[in-house]
Design a protein around this motif. Structure first.
Motif, mmCIF file in Angstrom:
data_model
loop_
_atom_site.group_PDB
_atom_site.id
_atom_site.type_symbol
_atom_site.label_atom_id
_atom_site.label_comp_id
_atom_site.label_asym_id
_atom_site.label_seq_id
_atom_site.Cartn_x
_atom_site.Cartn_y
_atom_site.Cartn_z
ATOM 1 N N UNK A 1 0.712 -1.523 -0.097
ATOM 2 C CA UNK A 1 -0.208 0.120 0.102
ATOM 3 C C UNK A 1 1.118 1.282 -0.019
ATOM 4 N N UNK A 2 0.341 1.905 -0.437
ATOM 5 C CA UNK A 2 0.985 3.493 -0.610
ATOM 6 C C UNK A 2 -0.016 4.691 -1.188
ATOM 7 N N UNK A 3 0.601 5.683 -1.337
ATOM 8 C CA UNK A 3 -0.597 7.253 -1.772
ATOM 9 C C UNK A 3 0.116 7.675 -2.457
ATOM 10 N N UNK B 1 -2.201 -2.858 -3.466
ATOM 11 C CA UNK B 1 -2.449 -4.248 -4.018
ATOM 12 C C UNK B 1 -2.117 -4.995 -3.464
ATOM 13 N N UNK B 2 -3.335 -5.859 -3.091
ATOM 14 C CA UNK B 2 -2.906 -7.467 -2.386
ATOM 15 C C UNK B 2 -3.875 -8.695 -3.548
ATOM 16 N N UNK B 3 -3.327 -9.661 -2.290
ATOM 17 C CA UNK B 3 -3.083 -10.607 -2.737
ATOM 18 C C UNK B 3 -2.506 -12.448 -2.644
ATOM 19 N N UNK B 4 -3.010 -13.096 -2.708
ATOM 20 C CA UNK B 4 -2.309 -14.791 -2.313
ATOM 21 C C UNK B 4 -1.857 -15.894 -3.034
ATOM 22 N N UNK B 5 -0.976 -16.673 -3.279
ATOM 23 C CA UNK B 5 -0.393 -17.409 -3.824
ATOM 24 C C UNK B 5 -1.653 -18.692 -4.180
ATOM 25 N N UNK B 6 -2.119 -18.822 -3.109
ATOM 26 C CA UNK B 6 -3.124 -19.692 -2.799
ATOM 27 C C UNK B 6 -3.635 -20.173 -4.680
ATOM 28 N N UNK B 7 -4.481 -19.065 -4.794
ATOM 29 C CA UNK B 7 -4.982 -19.228 -5.500
ATOM 30 C C UNK B 7 -4.766 -18.249 -6.550
#
Length: 320
Positions: free
Chosen positions: A125-127, A135-141
């Motif tokens: 996260x930034x401004x 930007x978010x995510x997860x490696x499992x899916x």
């Protein structure tokens, strides 16, 4: 002399440990629940407790969060004898970017329950020019989402783009009325959902109206103001089904040191025309010993008799 040096070394070690930036907090609640379902055909009494322990370590701009939980249902010795690990994550800053990684669950909304925990999650996260970029995510899916959020004409606005859906949220205060709108546009046909919540305070009474609409292939799974959608008995089955809508009106005020709430909720069954009406009354009071007592009475009236129930829940909780 050797003894004095040893004592000084031990004292210095203890002083370092005492100054370490580590905090421990938590909460525990005990519930007694009596439920009368199907006009007296099924009566249950249940006692359970839940304990949460939070540990946070801090070193400069870097922090580590660990959350442990123990849920015990009546007679469940296996679950009651151990703590399970829930959220575990680390957060730090690199230049103007806040980085978070680990495992955690999301937050509940009117439309959807919090996301399931998954390992390998990350958030950056930034401004930029008054607009926050996350930007978010997860490696499992192998999923990734990008959220842009900011203020437009006094309203909070955010847009989140994901591989399977887009979400828009708008909230703000209009002449003393708090309004929150949430739209989910799914890539799956007929799977869109929309929610709106409006609240204001009149003569010390907080008034709230909330509504969630789902397309024919969308399922409302929220667990917030309108209650846990997965726990409602609709059309003879547990949980709301595809196309079911929900709405409700509530009030909240303080009387003689007690917080009193009342809610009237209606579930519109899409497929079988077996609608459900829910009346909920909640009284909460802080006790002198530092604990909080809460009594909740819920009456469910469905078009089908099997859906009817009356539930009394007494809860004693404490935070530390």
């Amino acid at each position: 002399m050797k003894k004095q040096l040893l004592i000084a070394a031990v004292a210095a070690t203890m002083g370092t440990a005492a100054m370490a930036d580590i905090s421990i907090s938590g909460a525990m609640k005990v519930n007694y629940t009596n439920k009368d379902a199907g006009n007296g055909t099924t009566v249950t009494n249940h006692v359970k407790h839940e304990t949460n322990l939070y540990v946070k370590g801090q070193s400069g701009d870097t922090s580590v969060h660990m959350e442990f939980n123990q849920d015990e249902t009546d007679g469940d010795n296996t679950e009651g004898s151990k703590f399970t690990t829930e959220d575990v994550w680390m957060q730090t800053k690199v230049a103007d970017v806040t980085i978070k990684s680990g495992t955690w669950n999301g937050s509940d909304s009117l439309m959807s329950k919090d996301t399931d925990r998954a390992s390998g999650q990350y958030s950056l996260a930034t401004s930029m020019a008054g607009v926050s970029v996350t930007v978010t995510g997860e490696t499992a899916n192998a999923s990734t989402g990008v959220t842009l959020a900011g203020t437009v004409a006094g309203a909070n606005v955010s847009f989140k783009n994901e591989s399977h859906q887009d979400q828009v949220k708008i909230s703000g205060d209009i002449a003393g009325v708090n309004v929150a709108f949430h739209n989910l546009d799914s890539n799956t046909a007929n799977a869109d959902k929309q929610s709106v919540q409006v609240s204001t305070t009149v003569s010390g009474v907080e008034l709230t109206y909330a509504q969630v609409d789902a397309d024919s292939a969308a399922v409302i799974s929220g667990d917030s103001y309108l209650g846990d959608a997965a726990a409602y008995n609709v059309g003879g089955a547990t949980g709301m089904a595809a196309g079911d809508d929900i709405s409700g009106f509530g009030l909240k005020t303080t009387v003689a040191g007690n917080t009193i709430q009342a809610k009237l909720i209606t579930i519109d069954d899409f497929s079988a025309s077996k609608d459900v009406d829910v009346m909920k009354f909640v009284a909460t009071r802080a006790l002198a010993g530092g604990a909080t007592f809460e009594a909740t009475y819920t009456e469910v009236d469905g078009d089908a008799t099997a859906n009817d129930s009356e539930t009394l829940d007494l809860e004693l909780s404490v935070k530390f």
